[in-house]
Design a protein around this motif. Structure first.
Motif, short mmCIF file in Angstrom:
data_model
loop_
_atom_site.label_atom_id
_atom_site.label_comp_id
_atom_site.label_asym_id
_atom_site.label_seq_id
_atom_site.Cartn_x
_atom_site.Cartn_y
_atom_site.Cartn_z
N GLY A 1 -23.59 7.85 -125.78
CA GLY A 1 -24.51 6.89 -126.38
C GLY A 1 -24.50 5.63 -125.55
N ARG B 1 -30.43 3.97 -135.54
CA ARG B 1 -29.17 4.56 -135.09
C ARG B 1 -28.25 3.54 -134.44
N LEU C 1 -17.92 11.62 -127.04
CA LEU C 1 -18.88 10.65 -127.54
C LEU C 1 -19.81 10.22 -126.41
N THR D 1 -21.53 8.75 -137.10
CA THR D 1 -22.67 9.38 -136.43
C THR D 1 -23.41 10.30 -137.38
N PRO E 1 -25.60 7.06 -130.89
CA PRO E 1 -24.47 7.91 -130.51
C PRO E 1 -24.72 9.38 -130.84
N THR E 2 -24.11 10.24 -130.04
CA THR E 2 -24.04 11.67 -130.33
C THR E 2 -22.61 12.11 -130.03
N TYR E 3 -22.22 13.23 -130.62
CA TYR E 3 -20.90 13.76 -130.29
C TYR E 3 -20.96 15.28 -130.20
N GLN F 1 -17.27 10.69 -135.88
CA GLN F 1 -18.05 11.79 -136.45
C GLN F 1 -18.68 11.38 -137.77
#
Length: 218
Positions: A150, A79, A148, A174, A114-116, A171
């Motif tokens: 991360g 990731r 965001l 990710t 990362p995440t969103y 987006q």
């Protein structure tokens, strides 16, 4: 299961990649690495190796050219992604169109794990492409604003809000890290070659494409 901390597997894969000439080949749709949920990055690489990987990803992204590149697109199921958009290298695209699409500069940055999450209910739908689905674009509805989270390449935490085209880029990249291609979210009746988009669908929004190709916009 995730790689154990200190596992040599990722390091060996990266060293093999670093031995190849740049820019690196970009994996195309149909390769299982693009459909697997990538493993979290847990510090398996030395600082020197991580820096070399990031530099290679940046050069490969620029050479494509693109505005984002996720590690699975170069065959690494981990990731990590890089993004950058000068927002000015779009020949023939009017300033009004850039404004309508929310296209503003996004400085180069590295996204680690990362995440969103979406912020608010607003959605924007525009044509979108992918370096791993070469030659094609389709309309994708995405959250207009996101949060965001991360880390960057130094391990510093990321926690910020993005909107417009930068939010779309984050987006998209990710999603790659979770085995999702933009086509999974696209209006498939809008699927068009790059040439068709350049010839027919350069309007600020895809409203005309929706009427002519027979799909609904949010």
């Amino acid at each position: 299961m995730p790689l154990e901390r200190g596992s040599p597997v990722l390091a060996e894969q990266v060293e093999k990649l670093l031995a190849q000439p740049l820019p690196w080949p970009i994996v195309q749709a149909g390769d299982p690495v693009l459909r697997a949920a990538a493993r979290p990055y847990e510090g398996e690489l030395s600082d020197e190796t991580l820096s070399a990987l990031i530099a290679g990803m940046k050069e490969t992204m620029h050479a494509a050219p693109g505005v984002g590149l996720a590690a699975p697109q170069i065959g690494l199921s981990v990731r990590i992604a890089v993004v950058e958009d000068s927002a000015r290298e779009r020949p023939g695209v009017a300033e009004s169109t850039l404004a309508t699409r929310g296209i503003v500069p996004l400085p180069f940055r590295v996204l680690v794990n990362p995440t969103y999450t979406r912020v608010g209910d607003e959605t924007a739908a525009f044509f979108e492409g992918c370096l791993s689905v070469h030659g094609w674009q389709a309309v994708v509805a995405r959250a207009l604003r996101i949060r965001l989270r991360g880390a960057d390449e130094t391990g510093a935490a990321l926690d910020e809000e993005l909107s417009g085209w930068p939010a779309r880029i984050v987006q998209h990249e990710t999603d790659h890290l979770h085995g999702i291609l933009y086509l999974d979210r696209a209006e498939l009746r809008s699927l068009s070659t790059h040439e068709a988009v350049a010839r027919r669908w350069t309007q600020p929004t895809p409203a005309e494409a929706a009427r002519e190709l027979g799909f609904d916009l949010p």
